[in-house]
Write a protein that holds these residues in place. Structure first.
Motif, PDB file in Angstrom:
ATOM      1  N   LEU A 191     -11.312  -3.748   1.520  1.00  0.00           N
ATOM      2  CA  LEU A 191     -10.126  -3.349   0.756  1.00  0.00           C
ATOM      3  C   LEU A 191     -10.445  -3.226  -0.728  1.00  0.00           C
ATOM      4  O   LEU A 191      -9.946  -2.323  -1.411  1.00  0.00           O
ATOM      5  N   TRP A 198     -12.298  -0.007  -1.246  1.00  0.00           N
ATOM      6  CA  TRP A 198     -11.382   1.128  -1.107  1.00  0.00           C
ATOM      7  C   TRP A 198     -10.421   1.254  -2.285  1.00  0.00           C
ATOM      8  O   TRP A 198      -9.831   2.311  -2.489  1.00  0.00           O
ATOM      9  N   SER A 199     -10.248   0.174  -3.051  1.00  0.00           N
ATOM     10  CA  SER A 199      -9.303   0.229  -4.175  1.00  0.00           C
ATOM     11  C   SER A 199      -9.724   1.259  -5.217  1.00  0.00           C
ATOM     12  O   SER A 199      -8.899   1.739  -6.003  1.00  0.00           O
ATOM     13  N   ARG A 222      -5.175   0.961   5.506  1.00  0.00           N
ATOM     14  CA  ARG A 222      -5.287  -0.204   4.624  1.00  0.00           C
ATOM     15  C   ARG A 222      -4.247  -1.269   4.989  1.00  0.00           C
ATOM     16  O   ARG A 222      -4.514  -2.469   4.870  1.00  0.00           O
ATOM     17  N   ASN A 279      -3.407   4.972   3.682  1.00  0.00           N
ATOM     18  CA  ASN A 279      -2.731   3.720   3.349  1.00  0.00           C
ATOM     19  C   ASN A 279      -2.307   2.955   4.598  1.00  0.00           C
ATOM     20  O   ASN A 279      -2.262   1.722   4.595  1.00  0.00           O
ATOM     21  N   GLY A 322      -5.209  -4.974   5.873  1.00  0.00           N
ATOM     22  CA  GLY A 322      -4.620  -6.066   5.107  1.00  0.00           C
ATOM     23  C   GLY A 322      -3.958  -7.098   5.999  1.00  0.00           C
ATOM     24  O   GLY A 322      -4.106  -8.311   5.795  1.00  0.00           O
ATOM     25  N   CYS A 378      -6.675  -9.108   7.718  1.00  0.00           N
ATOM     26  CA  CYS A 378      -7.319 -10.079   6.823  1.00  0.00           C
ATOM     27  C   CYS A 378      -6.470 -11.340   6.662  1.00  0.00           C
ATOM     28  O   CYS A 378      -6.977 -12.467   6.760  1.00  0.00           O
ATOM     29  N   PHE A 438       0.787  -1.230   0.000  1.00  0.00           N
ATOM     30  CA  PHE A 438       0.000   0.000   0.000  1.00  0.00           C
ATOM     31  C   PHE A 438       0.822   1.285   0.000  1.00  0.00           C
ATOM     32  O   PHE A 438       0.256   2.370  -0.104  1.00  0.00           O
TER      33      PHE A 438
END
Length: 578
Positions: A571, A574-575, A532, A529, A536, A539, A92
């Motif tokens: 995620l 959000w991309s 994120r 980021n 990530g 997850c 990210f």
């Protein structure tokens, strides 16, 4: 003889396929250095991501996991699971920046970020250090695993295994460059996943084990299955859990998990078509490497505690194995000898392919450093593209000879892993901060590099009696103090160099505010980021733990997997903000 004619046929088929791919890719790979070292920058993100996963899976990887599980249980894997934090930081933050730079190698970055003779020295020295010394150490660790595999499964001397696999690796690496490496990586990944899962199912069904339930309740195994260490005993959880998550992931430089996303990860990022492709490839790598792949190796490692409870049991079963190569890590190839004909050939082919995948990547990466950042930069600046590709092929041959020879002197996968961690302890924070803080200069990195080598050398070879995790903490602490002091005691980089870096990379943030240039204002996306990154990590760890609980027949596994799927969905939504 353990392997049948069918097994050898499967192995020979894969080796032949690798050569064919190399010959096919040679037509495109020989045009220029960018086609040879970056595959023309036109490969799809999913192929690049799978290539990263395949490269990280070498013959020594399941051996290392087996060594960890047999010594410290499943929880011991946090020593490498912690590198997911570095991986998500690359996804990210750094994937976008590396791809934007337009560089051929991450070593070339030194003369973009810094200026003058110190920058040139860093580029040349790091090219030689990473391209020859560090790269050879990595290939030596990989070669060690191939030697043990050959002696146990193939029943041939280790050096013969190296000659067979290295010869084919040389052919397709020299001919086809990175394109051939990445395509063979894809084939290797498919074979490896099928082979490892199938082998795990077969081994668990053996009469000595019977089922998952019997495996995890066996007296030899029950004390090894916990995913988290015993938090009531600091002598256990501090080295296995706290140090990797609090220090190791950011402080050390380890292949495939470099802080700031260097090495072959950066090479794949450079090869992506655009920034979004670079991010997607890096995310796929981290997701697959940490969440999808570990459990088959772990289950075989746990099963080995029933079949070969002690090292002496392995020695009795394989009396021809070199005594200097005997260790817990050889339990993995020892377990593979229990597989039936056909399946043994498939798994053997996958492990040989894994060896070739990592070796070919390190060869191509090392050659790119030696050609682009040393030979072309300092030896022959007017070299033609054809001459540079030829030089890359020569360096490839030289590197594989050094790396394979080093493998004959190492003893265990754990030994190589700890040595790689210790050598880079304390330097990792620089690779993270240099993108966002203007004050870091070339002398910062030179001081850190010298300090790390001196400190690691003393701790490792100075008869210092201390656990490896303590050495890593002390090494990281002392090296960090050295480079922080060095940063403030040396001159900053020239303002022109810093402004050019901001113009090319546009890192944003308060660390570069004084060097901003005329450009429409846009919001600094690092805070978002970081969110994120956290999601990530959550997850992937949730999926990793959830799969483990399901294997252990614990219903809470479904809850962890649900958390993971929800996080991945967020995620994905959000991309669109990229």
């Amino acid at each position: 003889m353990i392997l049948s004619i069918l097994d050898w046929t499967i192995i020979a088929g894969y080796l032949l396929l690798s050569i064919i791919i190399g010959i096919w890719a040679s037509k495109k790979g020989s045009k220029s250095t960018r086609s040879y070292f970056l595959a023309g920058k036109n490969l799809p993100w999913w192929l690049l991501g799978i290539s990263m996963v395949a490269t990280t899976f070498s013959t020594d990887t399941p051996n290392l996991v087996t060594d960890i599980v047999r010594r410290n249980g499943v929880a011991g894997n946090w020593t490498w699971w912690a590198f997911l934090l570095t991986g998500m930081l690359s996804v990210f933050v750094y994937a976008r920046l590396w791809n934007r730079s337009g560089l051929l190698t991450d070593i070339e970055f030194y003369e973009l970020r810094y200026g003058g003779k110190p920058a040139a020295f860093l580029r040349g020295f790091r090219a030689l250090y990473l391209g020859l010394i560090f790269n050879s150490l990595v290939m030596g660790a990989v070669s060690l695993a191939a030697i043990k595999f050959g002696e146990i499964v193939l029943e041939i001397p280790g050096w013969k295994t190296l000659i067979m696999a290295c010869s084919v690796t040389l052919v397709y690496s020299v001919l086809g460059g990175l394109r051939a490496v990445i395509i063979t990586d894809f084939v290797q990944f498919i074979i490896a996943m099928i082979g490892s899962i199938w082998a795990t199912i077969y081994i668990i069904s053996l009469p000595q084990i019977g089922s998952i339930k019997k495996l995890i309740s066996h007296p030899n195994v029950v004390g090894k299955i916990d995913i988290f260490p015993d938090f009531s005993d600091p002598n256990i959880w501090v080295p296995l859990f706290f140090v990797p998550l609090a220090v190791q992931w950011w402080a050390t430089y380890y292949p495939g998990s470099e802080p700031g996303g260097g090495g072959y990860i950066a090479q794949r990022i450079f090869s992506a078509k655009d920034e979004k492709g670079a991010m997607a490839a890096t995310f796929l790598f981290n997701f697959s490497h940490y969440a999808l792949r570990p459990w088959p190796w772990i289950l075989i490692a746990l099963s080995s505690l029933i079949i070969f409870p002690e090292i002496n049991d392995i020695q009795k079963a394989f009396p021809t194995l070199s005594t200097g190569k005997l260790g817990h890590d050889v339990a993995y190839p020892a377990m593979l000898t229990l597989l039936p004909s056909g399946l043994l050939g498939l798994v053997s082919a996958s492990l040989i392919a894994a060896f070739m995948s990592t070796m070919s990547t390190q060869l191509n990466l090392g050659a790119s450093y030696l050609v682009n950042d040393f030979y072309h930069r300092f030896v022959k600046k007017d070299a033609t593209e054809r001459e540079l590709v030829l030089a890359g092929r020569v360096f490839t041959v030289l590197s594989i000879l050094i790396g394979a020879s080093l493998g004959l002197s190492l003893k265990s996968a754990g030994q190589a892993f700890n040595l790689l961690l210790l050598v880079g302890a304390g330097t990792g924070a620089i690779y993270i901060l240099r993108w966002f803080w203007w004050r870091i200069n070339a002398m910062t990195e030179i001081i850190a590099m010298i300090s790390s080598v001196i400190i690691a050398g003393y701790l490792n070879f100075g008869n210092v009696i201390m656990e490896d995790w303590k050495k890593i903490i002390i090494g990281a602490f002392l090296t960090t103090i050295a480079w922080v002091l060095g940063t403030f005691l040396t001159k900053p980089e020239d303002e022109k160099v810093l402004k050019n870096f901001v113009k090319v990379i546009d890192p944003g943030g308060p660390g570069w505010k004084r060097f901003s240039y005329e450009k429409p204002e846009k919001k600094w996306n690092l805070p978002f980021n970081l969110l994120r990154i956290f999601l990530g990590v959550f997850c992937v760890y949730s999926l990793l733990i959830g799969v483990g609980h399901l294997i252990y027949q614990n219903i809470f596994g479904y809850l962890f997997i649900t958390f993971s799927l929800v996080g991945i969905s967020i995620l994905f939504i959000w991309s669109d903000r990229d």
